[in-house]
Design a protein around this motif. Structure first.
Motif, PDB file in Angstrom:
ATOM      1  N   TRP A 167       0.779  -1.111  -0.031  1.00 23.40           N
ATOM      2  CA  TRP A 167       0.032  -0.065  -0.218  1.00 23.40           C
ATOM      3  C   TRP A 167       0.769   1.299  -0.114  1.00 23.40           C
ATOM      4  CZ3 TRP A 167      -4.500   0.120  -1.958  1.00 23.40           C
ATOM      5  CH2 TRP A 167      -5.336  -0.958  -1.659  1.00 23.40           C
TER       6      TRP A 167
ATOM      7  N   TRP B 272      -4.058   6.883   2.256  1.00 19.95           N
ATOM      8  CA  TRP B 272      -5.764   6.710   2.487  1.00 19.95           C
ATOM      9  C   TRP B 272      -6.243   7.254   1.153  1.00 19.95           C
ATOM     10  CZ3 TRP B 272      -7.920  11.622   1.201  1.00 19.95           C
ATOM     11  CH2 TRP B 272      -7.199  12.854   1.309  1.00 19.95           C
ATOM     12  N   ARG B 273      -5.803   7.952   0.233  1.00 16.37           N
ATOM     13  CA  ARG B 273      -6.159   8.280  -1.110  1.00 16.37           C
ATOM     14  C   ARG B 273      -6.103   7.219  -2.009  1.00 16.37           C
ATOM     15  NH1 ARG B 273      -4.049  13.637  -2.542  1.00 16.37           N
ATOM     16  NH2 ARG B 273      -5.801  14.248  -1.158  1.00 16.37           N
TER      17      ARG B 273
ATOM     18  N   ALA C 195     -10.161   6.401  -0.342  1.00 17.52           N
ATOM     19  CA  ALA C 195     -10.937   7.208   0.757  1.00 17.52           C
ATOM     20  C   ALA C 195     -10.988   8.618   0.238  1.00 17.52           C
ATOM     21  CB  ALA C 195     -10.260   7.150   2.078  1.00 17.52           C
TER      22      ALA C 195
ATOM     23  N   ALA D 170      -9.109  11.979   4.935  1.00 14.17           N
ATOM     24  CA  ALA D 170      -8.433  11.246   6.092  1.00 14.17           C
ATOM     25  C   ALA D 170      -8.984  11.666   7.412  1.00 14.17           C
ATOM     26  CB  ALA D 170      -6.938  11.328   5.912  1.00 14.17           C
TER      27      ALA D 170
END
Length: 148
Positions: free
Chosen positions: A96, A108-109, A113, A116
């Motif tokens: 990741w 997170w992107r 998402a 955050a």
């Protein structure tokens, strides 16, 4: 690698002052690097740091022949080679992190998402006596922790 804890962590099975960790770094052909961590805690779970190292080595051939783009496939192939969940977690987080760095975006992107938001965490009491536990609970409450 060894990480020293900010304060001793005590429990029924002993006191921990520091943690042994295995850092996994994956690098693609363009020099992007993703980092993951395996952190078994002998005495707490059934795995030791050497178990994580051994299983990460078992996954090395799979990881070395990939650019990291087939995350799910790589993870599935490594899951067949390892029985240590900490090793698999290190691979997952390193993949990741690598994908996010390749995209020039935060993780997170990269996982899709839209923002955050803060992640609530709990306070773990490590006092070995009731008075100490009460002081820690009060400290946690004063610091804004909602779960102790």
């Amino acid at each position: 690698m060894r990480a020293r804890l900010r304060a001793p962590f005590g429990s029924a099975w002993g006191t921990v002052l520091d943690r042994d960790l295995v850092l996994l770094e994956l690098e693609d052909a363009e020099g992007h690097r993703g980092v993951g961590e395996a952190a078994p805690l002998a005495g707490y779970d059934d795995f030791a740091i050497d178990d994580a190292r051994r299983d990460l080595e078992r996954c090395r051939p799979v990881l070395e022949t990939s650019d990291g783009s087939s995350h799910g496939d790589l993870l599935a192939r490594c899951a067949e080679l390892t029985g240590v969940p900490h090793a698999l977690a290190a691979i997952d987080t390193a993949l990741w992190d690598l994908a996010a760095r390749q995209a020039g975006a935060p993780v997170w992107r990269a996982i899709g998402a839209s923002d955050a938001p803060p992640v609530p965490v709990n306070w773990t009491i490590s006092a070995t006596d009731r008075a100490g536990a009460a002081r820690e609970a009060d400290t946690a409450r004063s610091a804004g922790y909602r779960c102790v």
